[in-house]
Design a protein around this motif. Structure first.
Motif, PDB file in Angstrom:
ATOM      1  N   GLU A   1       0.813  -1.213   0.000  1.00 55.44           N
ATOM      2  CA  GLU A   1       0.000   0.000   0.000  1.00 55.44           C
ATOM      3  C   GLU A   1       0.845   1.261   0.000  1.00 55.44           C
ATOM      4  O   GLU A   1       0.530   2.243  -0.667  1.00 55.44           O
ATOM      5  CB  GLU A   1      -0.913  -0.024   1.216  1.00 55.44           C
ATOM      6  N   ASN A   2       1.953   1.277   0.753  1.00 54.14           N
ATOM      7  CA  ASN A   2       2.771   2.475   0.879  1.00 54.14           C
ATOM      8  C   ASN A   2       3.999   2.459  -0.024  1.00 54.14           C
ATOM      9  O   ASN A   2       4.903   3.252   0.150  1.00 54.14           O
ATOM     10  CB  ASN A   2       3.208   2.646   2.337  1.00 54.14           C
ATOM     11  N   THR A   3       4.021   1.547  -0.980  1.00 49.61           N
ATOM     12  CA  THR A   3       5.164   1.456  -1.877  1.00 49.61           C
ATOM     13  C   THR A   3       5.154   2.629  -2.854  1.00 49.61           C
ATOM     14  O   THR A   3       4.107   2.969  -3.411  1.00 49.61           O
ATOM     15  CB  THR A   3       5.127   0.139  -2.667  1.00 49.61           C
ATOM     16  N   PRO A   4       6.318   3.261  -3.121  1.00 51.52           N
ATOM     17  CA  PRO A   4       6.371   4.364  -4.076  1.00 51.52           C
ATOM     18  C   PRO A   4       5.981   3.921  -5.485  1.00 51.52           C
ATOM     19  O   PRO A   4       5.975   2.734  -5.802  1.00 51.52           O
ATOM     20  CB  PRO A   4       7.841   4.792  -4.020  1.00 51.52           C
ATOM     21  N   GLU A   5       5.674   4.895  -6.325  1.00 52.11           N
ATOM     22  CA  GLU A   5       5.315   4.624  -7.710  1.00 52.11           C
ATOM     23  C   GLU A   5       6.545   4.183  -8.505  1.00 52.11           C
ATOM     24  O   GLU A   5       7.679   4.443  -8.102  1.00 52.11           O
ATOM     25  CB  GLU A   5       4.716   5.877  -8.338  1.00 52.11           C
ATOM     26  N   PRO A   6       6.326   3.493  -9.638  1.00 52.76           N
ATOM     27  CA  PRO A   6       7.460   3.116 -10.496  1.00 52.76           C
ATOM     28  C   PRO A   6       8.226   4.357 -10.954  1.00 52.76           C
ATOM     29  O   PRO A   6       7.688   5.458 -11.018  1.00 52.76           O
ATOM     30  CB  PRO A   6       6.788   2.417 -11.678  1.00 52.76           C
ATOM     31  N   LEU A   7       9.481   4.158 -11.265  1.00 56.19           N
ATOM     32  CA  LEU A   7      10.346   5.260 -11.665  1.00 56.19           C
ATOM     33  C   LEU A   7      11.035   4.912 -12.973  1.00 56.19           C
ATOM     34  O   LEU A   7      11.594   3.827 -13.120  1.00 56.19           O
ATOM     35  CB  LEU A   7      11.403   5.515 -10.582  1.00 56.19           C
ATOM     36  N   LEU A   8      10.981   5.822 -13.938  1.00 54.09           N
ATOM     37  CA  LEU A   8      11.694   5.652 -15.197  1.00 54.09           C
ATOM     38  C   LEU A   8      13.074   6.274 -15.075  1.00 54.09           C
ATOM     39  O   LEU A   8      13.215   7.445 -14.733  1.00 54.09           O
ATOM     40  CB  LEU A   8      10.924   6.300 -16.351  1.00 54.09           C
ATOM     41  N   LEU A   9      14.095   5.475 -15.357  1.00 57.30           N
ATOM     42  CA  LEU A   9      15.470   5.956 -15.304  1.00 57.30           C
ATOM     43  C   LEU A   9      16.224   5.501 -16.542  1.00 57.30           C
ATOM     44  O   LEU A   9      15.991   4.399 -17.052  1.00 57.30           O
ATOM     45  CB  LEU A   9      16.194   5.407 -14.071  1.00 57.30           C
ATOM     46  N   THR A  10      17.134   6.331 -17.007  1.00 55.00           N
ATOM     47  CA  THR A  10      18.002   5.938 -18.107  1.00 55.00           C
ATOM     48  C   THR A  10      19.195   5.166 -17.556  1.00 55.00           C
ATOM     49  O   THR A  10      19.470   5.176 -16.355  1.00 55.00           O
ATOM     50  CB  THR A  10      18.515   7.168 -18.871  1.00 55.00           C
ATOM     51  N   GLU A  11      19.921   4.503 -18.442  1.00 55.10           N
ATOM     52  CA  GLU A  11      21.090   3.738 -18.011  1.00 55.10           C
ATOM     53  C   GLU A  11      22.135   4.630 -17.346  1.00 55.10           C
ATOM     54  O   GLU A  11      22.732   4.249 -16.332  1.00 55.10           O
ATOM     55  CB  GLU A  11      21.704   3.005 -19.199  1.00 55.10           C
ATOM     56  N   HIS A  12      22.357   5.828 -17.888  1.00 56.78           N
ATOM     57  CA  HIS A  12      23.378   6.682 -17.285  1.00 56.78           C
ATOM     58  C   HIS A  12      22.926   7.201 -15.929  1.00 56.78           C
ATOM     59  O   HIS A  12      23.755   7.441 -15.042  1.00 56.78           O
ATOM     60  CB  HIS A  12      23.782   7.828 -18.231  1.00 56.78           C
ATOM     61  N   GLU A  13      21.606   7.342 -15.707  1.00 56.81           N
ATOM     62  CA  GLU A  13      21.121   7.742 -14.387  1.00 56.81           C
ATOM     63  C   GLU A  13      21.299   6.617 -13.368  1.00 56.81           C
ATOM     64  O   GLU A  13      21.664   6.865 -12.211  1.00 56.81           O
ATOM     65  CB  GLU A  13      19.648   8.155 -14.475  1.00 56.81           C
ATOM     66  N   ILE A  14      21.044   5.383 -13.786  1.00 56.28           N
ATOM     67  CA  ILE A  14      21.255   4.250 -12.879  1.00 56.28           C
ATOM     68  C   ILE A  14      22.731   4.141 -12.508  1.00 56.28           C
ATOM     69  O   ILE A  14      23.086   3.932 -11.342  1.00 56.28           O
ATOM     70  CB  ILE A  14      20.760   2.940 -13.518  1.00 56.28           C
ATOM     71  N   LEU A  15      23.610   4.291 -13.480  1.00 55.88           N
ATOM     72  CA  LEU A  15      25.046   4.258 -13.199  1.00 55.88           C
ATOM     73  C   LEU A  15      25.442   5.350 -12.211  1.00 55.88           C
ATOM     74  O   LEU A  15      26.242   5.122 -11.298  1.00 55.88           O
ATOM     75  CB  LEU A  15      25.844   4.424 -14.494  1.00 55.88           C
TER      76      LEU A  15
ATOM     77  N   GLU B   1      12.078   0.913 -16.431  1.00 53.92           N
ATOM     78  CA  GLU B   1      11.103   1.150 -15.368  1.00 53.92           C
ATOM     79  C   GLU B   1      11.509   0.364 -14.133  1.00 53.92           C
ATOM     80  O   GLU B   1      11.632  -0.855 -14.179  1.00 53.92           O
ATOM     81  CB  GLU B   1       9.708   0.738 -15.820  1.00 53.92           C
ATOM     82  N   LEU B   2      11.700   1.053 -13.027  1.00 55.42           N
ATOM     83  CA  LEU B   2      12.092   0.416 -11.774  1.00 55.42           C
ATOM     84  C   LEU B   2      10.923   0.490 -10.794  1.00 55.42           C
ATOM     85  O   LEU B   2      10.403   1.574 -10.514  1.00 55.42           O
ATOM     86  CB  LEU B   2      13.337   1.079 -11.192  1.00 55.42           C
ATOM     87  N   LEU B   3      10.533  -0.665 -10.301  1.00 57.97           N
ATOM     88  CA  LEU B   3       9.348  -0.778  -9.464  1.00 57.97           C
ATOM     89  C   LEU B   3       9.723  -1.300  -8.080  1.00 57.97           C
ATOM     90  O   LEU B   3      10.161  -2.448  -7.946  1.00 57.97           O
ATOM     91  CB  LEU B   3       8.342  -1.736 -10.120  1.00 57.97           C
ATOM     92  N   PRO B   4       9.591  -0.486  -7.034  1.00 57.34           N
ATOM     93  CA  PRO B   4       9.817  -0.996  -5.678  1.00 57.34           C
ATOM     94  C   PRO B   4       8.775  -2.054  -5.333  1.00 57.34           C
ATOM     95  O   PRO B   4       7.607  -1.934  -5.694  1.00 57.34           O
ATOM     96  CB  PRO B   4       9.642   0.255  -4.801  1.00 57.34           C
ATOM     97  N   LEU B   5       9.220  -3.107  -4.637  1.00 61.09           N
ATOM     98  CA  LEU B   5       8.343  -4.222  -4.296  1.00 61.09           C
ATOM     99  C   LEU B   5       8.178  -4.325  -2.787  1.00 61.09           C
ATOM    100  O   LEU B   5       8.970  -3.774  -2.017  1.00 61.09           O
ATOM    101  CB  LEU B   5       8.930  -5.535  -4.830  1.00 61.09           C
ATOM    102  N   ASP B   6       7.160  -5.073  -2.374  1.00 59.09           N
ATOM    103  CA  ASP B   6       6.969  -5.376  -0.973  1.00 59.09           C
ATOM    104  C   ASP B   6       8.245  -6.030  -0.430  1.00 59.09           C
ATOM    105  O   ASP B   6       8.685  -7.059  -0.948  1.00 59.09           O
ATOM    106  CB  ASP B   6       5.781  -6.329  -0.820  1.00 59.09           C
ATOM    107  N   PRO B   7       8.882  -5.461   0.591  1.00 49.73           N
ATOM    108  CA  PRO B   7      10.136  -6.019   1.084  1.00 49.73           C
ATOM    109  C   PRO B   7       9.994  -7.412   1.682  1.00 49.73           C
ATOM    110  O   PRO B   7      10.991  -8.121   1.872  1.00 49.73           O
ATOM    111  CB  PRO B   7      10.583  -5.005   2.149  1.00 49.73           C
ATOM    112  N   GLU B   8       8.765  -7.821   1.978  1.00 47.00           N
ATOM    113  CA  GLU B   8       8.547  -9.154   2.537  1.00 47.00           C
ATOM    114  C   GLU B   8       8.447 -10.228   1.456  1.00 47.00           C
ATOM    115  O   GLU B   8       8.425 -11.426   1.753  1.00 47.00           O
ATOM    116  CB  GLU B   8       7.261  -9.160   3.374  1.00 47.00           C
ATOM    117  N   THR B   9       8.366  -9.804   0.202  1.00 48.62           N
ATOM    118  CA  THR B   9       8.222 -10.753  -0.900  1.00 48.62           C
ATOM    119  C   THR B   9       9.535 -11.464  -1.188  1.00 48.62           C
ATOM    120  O   THR B   9      10.593 -10.831  -1.289  1.00 48.62           O
ATOM    121  CB  THR B   9       7.750 -10.029  -2.173  1.00 48.62           C
ATOM    122  N   ASP B  10       9.478 -12.782  -1.308  1.00 51.05           N
ATOM    123  CA  ASP B  10      10.656 -13.554  -1.681  1.00 51.05           C
ATOM    124  C   ASP B  10      11.035 -13.245  -3.121  1.00 51.05           C
ATOM    125  O   ASP B  10      10.186 -13.299  -4.018  1.00 51.05           O
ATOM    126  CB  ASP B  10      10.367 -15.049  -1.511  1.00 51.05           C
ATOM    127  N   LEU B  11      12.301 -12.905  -3.355  1.00 48.42           N
ATOM    128  CA  LEU B  11      12.717 -12.464  -4.686  1.00 48.42           C
ATOM    129  C   LEU B  11      12.518 -13.552  -5.728  1.00 48.42           C
ATOM    130  O   LEU B  11      12.079 -13.272  -6.852  1.00 48.42           O
ATOM    131  CB  LEU B  11      14.180 -12.029  -4.659  1.00 48.42           C
TER     132      LEU B  11
END
Length: 213
Positions: A3-17, A121-131
């Motif tokens: 419920e409190n997870t942030p929204e997905p985020l669009l990032l370029t490769e150079h931003e991730i680096l 697109e980077l999507l934060p997930l529920d931290p309790e979820t098994d990867l």
């Protein structure tokens, strides 16, 4: 997504680096390698472009030459620079292919949907979820989607900091049969492949990818 997870985020490769260099740890370097991003210097044009666009898009701030990630970008940086577990997930059909990456750390879990144009697109997930369950959920959806023309294959590699990486794949063919390819590898380095029942495939897939104790 929680419920409190942030929204997905669009990032370029150079931003991730650029985010990875904010806490340049061994975990950050492993994340870079798993994401198949190039190794570039801090003073390179590529890196400067990443910092610049993070600042312009208000995903980072700078004070006394110190750059700090903000908002969802801060969470992304925290996960990628402290991660201890990663997944590479590839979906392949006759018409297209798509790649996902997932990472887990004490700071949270993260799923990245990779665009071949370099905007991800980077999507934060529920931290309790098994990867591993995240990856298997993606696999199950791809393999059972009635709108996806068969054959369809899902390839997953499971990485850990101290564990040996595990690789396996499942293929649903055009005739309705399912095949699992898993270790051990043969003399040519190919995974051992055999037919499995559709109802057992995901469980066997998980067992093949699980780290050995």
């Amino acid at each position: 997504m929680a419920e409190n997870t942030p929204e997905p985020l669009l990032l370029t490769e150079h931003e991730i680096l650029a985010l990875l260099t904010l806490n340049d740890t061994e975990h950050a370097q492993r994340s870079r390698k798993v994401l198949h991003l190039p190794e570039v210097g801090d003073e390179s044009d590529y890196m400067r472009a990443g910092i610049t666009t993070l600042l312009v898009r208000e995903h980072a701030t700078v004070e006394e030459d110190n750059v700090t990630a903000q908002g969802v970008a801060r969470m992304v940086a925290s996960v990628l620079t402290t991660a201890g577990e990663w997944l590479e997930i590839g979906i392949v059909t006759n018409e297209h292919s798509h790649v996902y990456f997932a990472a887990a750390s004490t700071a949270g879990n993260l799923l990245a949907s990779m665009n071949r144009l370099g905007v991800h697109e980077l999507l934060p997930l529920d931290p309790e979820t098994d990867l591993l369950d995240v990856g298997l959920g993606i696999a199950r959806n791809a393999l059972t989607d009635e709108d996806t023309e068969k054959p369809v294959a899902v390839n997953i590699t499971h990485h850990g900091c101290e564990q040996e990486s595990r690789a396996a794949s499942v293929l649903a063919d055009a005739g309705g049969k399912w095949h699992l390819a898993a270790e051990p590898r043969d003399e040519q380095g190919e995974l051992t492949r055999y037919e499995v029942a559709a109802e057992d495939a995901i469980a066997k897939f998980k067992a093949a990818l699980a780290f050995r104790v």
